[in-house]
Design a protein around this motif. Structure first.
Motif, PDB file in Angstrom:
ATOM      1  N   UNK A  10       0.842  -1.200   0.000  1.00 39.46           N
ATOM      2  CA  UNK A  10       0.000   0.000   0.000  1.00 39.46           C
ATOM      3  C   UNK A  10       0.877   1.251   0.000  1.00 39.46           C
ATOM      4  N   UNK A  11       0.272   2.382  -0.274  1.00 32.19           N
ATOM      5  CA  UNK A  11       0.951   3.669  -0.279  1.00 32.19           C
ATOM      6  C   UNK A  11       0.530   4.452   0.969  1.00 32.19           C
ATOM      7  N   UNK A  12       1.438   5.253   1.513  1.00 37.67           N
ATOM      8  CA  UNK A  12       1.110   6.086   2.667  1.00 37.67           C
ATOM      9  C   UNK A  12       1.616   7.506   2.429  1.00 37.67           C
ATOM     10  N   UNK A  13       1.030   8.438   3.134  1.00 36.82           N
ATOM     11  CA  UNK A  13       1.514   9.813   3.111  1.00 36.82           C
ATOM     12  C   UNK A  13       2.531   9.952   4.238  1.00 36.82           C
ATOM     13  N   UNK A  14       3.741  10.360   3.887  1.00 33.52           N
ATOM     14  CA  UNK A  14       4.800  10.515   4.871  1.00 33.52           C
ATOM     15  C   UNK A  14       4.912  11.992   5.223  1.00 33.52           C
ATOM     16  N   UNK A  15       4.513  12.320   6.437  1.00 31.13           N
ATOM     17  CA  UNK A  15       4.491  13.720   6.822  1.00 31.13           C
ATOM     18  C   UNK A  15       3.303  14.442   6.219  1.00 31.13           C
ATOM     19  N   UNK A  18       3.141  16.462   1.565  1.00 30.50           N
ATOM     20  CA  UNK A  18       2.756  15.957   0.251  1.00 30.50           C
ATOM     21  C   UNK A  18       3.512  14.736  -0.235  1.00 30.50           C
ATOM     22  N   UNK A  19       4.536  14.289   0.485  1.00 27.93           N
ATOM     23  CA  UNK A  19       5.312  13.129   0.047  1.00 27.93           C
ATOM     24  C   UNK A  19       4.517  11.848   0.262  1.00 27.93           C
ATOM     25  N   UNK A  20       4.399  11.065  -0.791  1.00 27.56           N
ATOM     26  CA  UNK A  20       3.741   9.752  -0.710  1.00 27.56           C
ATOM     27  C   UNK A  20       4.759   8.680  -1.045  1.00 27.56           C
ATOM     28  N   UNK A  21       4.814   7.616  -0.233  1.00 31.61           N
ATOM     29  CA  UNK A  21       5.805   6.558  -0.403  1.00 31.61           C
ATOM     30  C   UNK A  21       5.141   5.202  -0.244  1.00 31.61           C
ATOM     31  N   UNK A  22       5.863   4.162  -0.614  1.00 27.56           N
ATOM     32  CA  UNK A  22       5.400   2.813  -0.305  1.00 27.56           C
ATOM     33  C   UNK A  22       5.425   2.620   1.206  1.00 27.56           C
ATOM     34  N   UNK A  23       4.482   1.840   1.736  1.00 30.02           N
ATOM     35  CA  UNK A  23       4.347   1.681   3.185  1.00 30.02           C
ATOM     36  C   UNK A  23       5.563   1.005   3.804  1.00 30.02           C
ATOM     37  N   UNK A  52      11.319  -2.411  -6.731  1.00 29.21           N
ATOM     38  CA  UNK A  52      10.465  -1.413  -7.371  1.00 29.21           C
ATOM     39  C   UNK A  52       9.313  -2.100  -8.101  1.00 29.21           C
ATOM     40  N   UNK A  53       9.622  -3.218  -8.774  1.00 23.16           N
ATOM     41  CA  UNK A  53       8.571  -3.967  -9.456  1.00 23.16           C
ATOM     42  C   UNK A  53       7.551  -4.562  -8.513  1.00 23.16           C
ATOM     43  N   UNK A  54       7.959  -4.784  -7.267  1.00 24.00           N
ATOM     44  CA  UNK A  54       7.064  -5.342  -6.248  1.00 24.00           C
ATOM     45  C   UNK A  54       6.243  -4.276  -5.546  1.00 24.00           C
ATOM     46  N   UNK A  55       6.545  -3.002  -5.816  1.00 23.85           N
ATOM     47  CA  UNK A  55       5.801  -1.920  -5.189  1.00 23.85           C
ATOM     48  C   UNK A  55       6.529  -1.223  -4.063  1.00 23.85           C
ATOM     49  N   UNK A  56       7.744  -1.685  -3.734  1.00 23.04           N
ATOM     50  CA  UNK A  56       8.555  -1.001  -2.722  1.00 23.04           C
ATOM     51  C   UNK A  56       9.405   0.038  -3.449  1.00 23.04           C
ATOM     52  N   UNK A  57       8.955   1.262  -3.401  1.00 22.37           N
ATOM     53  CA  UNK A  57       9.544   2.320  -4.229  1.00 22.37           C
ATOM     54  C   UNK A  57      10.306   3.363  -3.419  1.00 22.37           C
ATOM     55  N   UNK A 282       6.937   4.359   8.450  1.00 24.23           N
ATOM     56  CA  UNK A 282       7.429   3.520   7.348  1.00 24.23           C
ATOM     57  C   UNK A 282       8.737   2.849   7.763  1.00 24.23           C
ATOM     58  N   UNK A 283       8.739   1.536   7.969  1.00 24.29           N
ATOM     59  CA  UNK A 283       9.992   0.835   8.226  1.00 24.29           C
ATOM     60  C   UNK A 283      10.770   0.623   6.932  1.00 24.29           C
TER      61      UNK A 283
END
Length: 347
Positions: A10-15, A18-23, A52-57, A282-283
């Motif tokens: 899933x994606x989360x908002x970090x801070x 506006x930064x969005x990252x992989x969870x 990256x292909x697995x969604x960990x970006x 986000x770990x």
């Protein structure tokens, strides 16, 4: 290449900027430094592409990893359109040279370090730029003031801090919003929960948890020390010394018991505990093997009941762990306070 995991990241908002990252992110340090000799470059590039292909970006590096070689590795891995798919984080401020360690946060160094990282990474902009350690000689307002200029110039998008005290974070955030604070947080590193975590939550700052697997301890327990190479710095960590290891192994045994009950690995259980701290956390577990990476993202599927969380909290209390995180020579949030801005006299 190994098959891409079916786990949805899933994606989360970090801070709150506006930064969005992989969870879950990928810590890249061990590919190049500190955990033994550098790993083969083609294998590490394949691992990064698999992630990256697995969604960990969300990829984490630093100029001190190598030094410099990890950033160069990521620069190569991000070619061919990969850069557009990732959130890239790197750090500045920790300096090794001439047999000594130093921390620098003076404006000239901040700018020079950023320019050098941009070149090594072969990018025009760094998504999240952390101060790796706090320079206690320079008012934090001065360091963050220079980072603010780099944001305005488009060289970095968001500002982060690492191993900073609650008071230092507050002072920094007053100069320019801090997007994320990186800190060590795991089942055996919980001292940050008293002040730093609540401060970040109050200010809307994301939390990036490094070493969420206890530097590998929650993967295999005390067996971890059997495979250290001569240049693996973990052999010097107080918690992994013989006088502490036998006691700490009991914590791993309890975690392992709960993991078996839940049908997951102890490392997945430890990572899932971090994920359950909230969607602003986000770990960034590191690995050099695709099979371990696949196991790590499996932690996203592990769910706890309130009773299970309470059980984990009780066995992983701070007084159940023996030994400090680092030896006394390593700067951490505990000694990160800086002089007041009024004391600053630019060179």
């Amino acid at each position: 290449m190994a098959a891409v995991s079916t786990t949805t990241v899933r994606r989360i908002k970090l801070g709150s900027q506006g930064l969005e990252v992989s969870a879950q992110g990928l810590g890249c340090m061990g590919m190049s430094a500190f955990y033994g000799p550098p790993k083969p470059e083609p294998d590490m590039i394949a691992l990064i592409h698999h992630a990256v292909g697995s969604g960990v970006t969300f990829l984490d590096t630093s100029d001190i990893y190598g030094p410099h070689t990890n950033e160069i590795l990521l620069g190569k891995a991000l070619k061919g359109g990969v850069r557009q798919k990732v959130e890239l984080a790197t750090k500045f401020g920790a300096v090794f040279g001439d047999g000594k360690r130093e921390v620098r946060g003076d404006p000239a160094y901040v700018r020079a370090a950023c320019e050098a990282s941009l070149k090594r990474l072969e990018v025009d902009c760094i998504d999240l730029y952390y101060q790796h350690r706090v320079d206690t000689r320079v008012p934090i307002e001065v360091t963050i003031g220079e980072l603010k200029k780099l944001v305005e110039e488009g060289k970095i998008k968001y500002i982060g801090m690492s191993e900073a005290s609650a008071s230092t974070i507050r002072r920094a955030h007053a100069v320019h919003p801090i997007t994320a604070v990186q800190l060590e947080w795991s089942l055996w590193s919980r001292d940050v929960e008293a002040e730093i975590i609540p401060t970040c939550r109050e200010l809307g700052i994301g939390i990036v948890a490094y070493s969420p697997l206890g530097r590998g301890f929650f993967s295999v327990g005390s067996k971890l020390v059997e495979n250290f190479s001569k240049d693996d710095f973990r052999q010097y960590l107080p918690r992994l010394q013989p006088e502490n290891l036998a006691h700490n192994a009991k914590l791993f045994d309890r975690v392992n018991e709960i993991a078996q009950r839940k049908g997951c690995t102890p490392s997945q259980l430890a990572l899932a505990w971090v994920h359950h701290q909230g969607d602003h956390v986000c770990p960034i577990p590191g690995t050099t093997k695709i099979e371990n990476f696949n196991q790590n993202i499996g932690a996203l599927s592990v769910k706890f009941t309130p009773e299970e969380m309470a059980e984990l909290e009780s066995i992983a209390s701070a007084d159940n762990v023996k030994g400090d995180r680092y030896d006394s020579s390593v700067p951490t949030w505990e000694n990160s306070d800086t002089p007041p801005l009024s004391s600053w006299k630019p060179a």
